[in-house]
Design a protein around this motif. Structure first.
Motif, PDB file in Angstrom:
ATOM      1  N   ASP A  87       1.868  14.484   6.293  1.00 37.51           N
ATOM      2  CA  ASP A  87       2.674  15.685   6.509  1.00 37.51           C
ATOM      3  C   ASP A  87       3.807  15.796   5.480  1.00 37.51           C
ATOM      4  O   ASP A  87       4.962  16.083   5.819  1.00 37.51           O
ATOM      5  N   GLY A  88       3.486  15.505   4.224  1.00 40.39           N
ATOM      6  CA  GLY A  88       4.491  15.599   3.173  1.00 40.39           C
ATOM      7  C   GLY A  88       5.289  14.326   2.964  1.00 40.39           C
ATOM      8  O   GLY A  88       5.961  14.174   1.943  1.00 40.39           O
ATOM      9  N   TRP A  89       5.240  13.406   3.918  1.00 36.61           N
ATOM     10  CA  TRP A  89       5.957  12.137   3.800  1.00 36.61           C
ATOM     11  C   TRP A  89       5.097  11.144   3.014  1.00 36.61           C
ATOM     12  O   TRP A  89       3.895  11.058   3.204  1.00 36.61           O
ATOM     13  N   MET A  90       5.743  10.387   2.160  1.00 38.38           N
ATOM     14  CA  MET A  90       5.063   9.330   1.426  1.00 38.38           C
ATOM     15  C   MET A  90       5.668   7.990   1.838  1.00 38.38           C
ATOM     16  O   MET A  90       6.896   7.816   1.841  1.00 38.38           O
ATOM     17  N   LEU A  91       4.789   7.046   2.180  1.00 39.17           N
ATOM     18  CA  LEU A  91       5.236   5.699   2.533  1.00 39.17           C
ATOM     19  C   LEU A  91       4.668   4.719   1.516  1.00 39.17           C
ATOM     20  O   LEU A  91       3.453   4.674   1.300  1.00 39.17           O
ATOM     21  N   ILE A  92       5.554   3.956   0.906  1.00 40.19           N
ATOM     22  CA  ILE A  92       5.156   2.878  -0.004  1.00 40.19           C
ATOM     23  C   ILE A  92       5.648   1.571   0.591  1.00 40.19           C
ATOM     24  O   ILE A  92       6.824   1.452   0.964  1.00 40.19           O
ATOM     25  N   ILE A  93       4.755   0.623   0.704  1.00 39.71           N
ATOM     26  CA  ILE A  93       5.133  -0.707   1.200  1.00 39.71           C
ATOM     27  C   ILE A  93       4.989  -1.700   0.062  1.00 39.71           C
ATOM     28  O   ILE A  93       3.899  -1.900  -0.484  1.00 39.71           O
ATOM     29  N   LEU A  94       6.105  -2.311  -0.308  1.00 42.41           N
ATOM     30  CA  LEU A  94       6.178  -3.284  -1.391  1.00 42.41           C
ATOM     31  C   LEU A  94       6.465  -4.652  -0.792  1.00 42.41           C
ATOM     32  O   LEU A  94       7.323  -4.784   0.082  1.00 42.41           O
ATOM     33  N   ARG A  95       5.755  -5.670  -1.256  1.00 41.83           N
ATOM     34  CA  ARG A  95       6.006  -7.032  -0.776  1.00 41.83           C
ATOM     35  C   ARG A  95       7.048  -7.686  -1.681  1.00 41.83           C
ATOM     36  O   ARG A  95       6.899  -7.731  -2.905  1.00 41.83           O
TER      37      ARG A  95
ATOM     38  N   ARG B 182       0.852  -1.194   0.000  1.00 40.52           N
ATOM     39  CA  ARG B 182       0.000   0.000   0.000  1.00 40.52           C
ATOM     40  C   ARG B 182       0.886   1.241   0.000  1.00 40.52           C
ATOM     41  O   ARG B 182       2.106   1.149   0.044  1.00 40.52           O
ATOM     42  N   TYR B 183       0.229   2.423  -0.046  1.00 41.77           N
ATOM     43  CA  TYR B 183       0.945   3.693   0.095  1.00 41.77           C
ATOM     44  C   TYR B 183       0.079   4.641   0.905  1.00 41.77           C
ATOM     45  O   TYR B 183      -1.151   4.479   0.987  1.00 41.77           O
ATOM     46  N   GLU B 184       0.707   5.634   1.519  1.00 41.83           N
ATOM     47  CA  GLU B 184      -0.027   6.651   2.271  1.00 41.83           C
ATOM     48  C   GLU B 184       0.825   7.913   2.392  1.00 41.83           C
ATOM     49  O   GLU B 184       2.046   7.876   2.232  1.00 41.83           O
ATOM     50  N   TYR B 185       0.154   9.022   2.659  1.00 42.09           N
ATOM     51  CA  TYR B 185       0.815  10.321   2.842  1.00 42.09           C
ATOM     52  C   TYR B 185       0.559  10.828   4.255  1.00 42.09           C
ATOM     53  O   TYR B 185      -0.505  10.599   4.831  1.00 42.09           O
TER      54      TYR B 185
END
Length: 308
Positions: A63-71, A58-61
């Motif tokens: 406060d300007g940070w982007m997190l992408i989680i890849l399996r 998944r991904y999420e934002y």
């Protein structure tokens, strides 16, 4: 362990952080986590999410940070309950900070760094880095699937000689691994579809995404094929085991029927009643001949009906 990589002129190590470099974090300690949260103000729950082995792609934002989680694929010990599984790889980005975090040391990431060092070409930006990680994960899924296929073939050869619990359990564990693979690959595909509309993509990125789509589709289809083959194989051996059990039980039942007639005749002539052979010296021989004759007739009937 933290490693700083300069991605503009090939892939070279840095002694400290510089803007727009790639921070690779593998098997982070508490000190590593604290340093990332303190120096770059990365949200602490990002690290917690990445450490969760069951976290979906998944991904999420925030406060300007982007997190992408890849399996990505990960290999445990071959004798573990699930020798091949998947683990989360976190990609964290904000302006000039790009961090990848994985709580496991995987062959994929080692090969990813080695390949791009030999290639001598870095990454244009964090988007290029992200999609190349997607591409590498798809390629490594295919590599692991080939290894699983080889293990399945070896187990089938063993089962052709002798059906044993070890080989059957091994096939069952590989089936679990394929289930993890297909779930993770589908999650990665859905994530890739969403990121195409969320990240700033240029023409080169579009070509790269097309390559990723092709590799992921191939990985998904290959996983489905292997899963279907393995399921069919398990069903086949289950039917063979049931058939062998039925054959054994049928044989034992037939033997019990054959043994019943001599027992019955011996019981009838052995009762303390008048039967006409009390004083005959051939009484035992007559009972023996009758027992053999009736047993032979019963054997012939069972043989005719193919019950033996």
């Amino acid at each position: 362990m933290k490693t700083y990589w300069n991605i503009t002129n090939g892939l070279t190590k840095l002694t400290e952080w510089q803007p727009n470099c790639w921070i690779q974090v593998t098997c982070p300690t508490e000190d590593d986590q604290h340093a990332l949260e303190t120096q770059f103000s990365i949200p602490d729950y990002f690290m917690s999410d990445i450490s969760d082995t069951d976290e979906r792609a998944r991904y999420e934002y925030d406060d300007g940070w982007m997190l992408i989680i890849l399996r990505i694929p990960y290999v445990k010990e071959i004798r573990s309950r699930t020798p091949y599984t998947t683990v989360p790889l976190g990609i964290i980005h904000k302006r000039d900070v790009t961090v990848t975090v994985c709580y496991y040391e995987t062959n994929m990431m080692i090969d990813f760094v080695s390949f791009h060092q030999k290639r001598g070409v870095g990454f244009t930006d964090y988007v290029d880095l992200t999609f190349r990680l997607f591409l590498s994960s798809a390629v490594w899924y295919l590599k692991r699937l080939k290894q699983i296929s080889a293990l399945v073939d070896r187990a089938k050869r063993n089962l052709d000689h002798e059906i044993n619990n070890e080989s059957l359990i091994g096939l069952s564990r590989l089936q679990d691994s394929l289930t993890y693979f297909i779930t993770s690959i589908r999650g990665n595909e859905n994530l890739l579809t969403k990121l195409k509309f969320k990240l700033p993509i240029d023409e080169l990125d579009a070509d790269l995404i097309e390559d990723v789509n092709i590799e992921m589709s191939q990985a998904r289809e290959t996983t489905n094929i292997y899963s279907d083959i393995l399921e069919s194989t398990m069903d086949t051996y289950s039917s063979i085991i049931n058939n062998n059990m039925n054959t054994v039980m049928r044989t034992l039942t037939s033997v019990s029927i054959l043994m019943m007639f001599p027992t019955l005749i011996a019981s009838l002539f052995g009762m303390n009643l008048v039967n006409g052979m009390e004083s005959s010296s051939y009484g035992f021989l007559i009972a023996l001949v009758i027992s053999i004759g009736i047993s032979a007739l019963a054997w012939w009937l069972l043989r005719t009906k193919r019950l033996i």
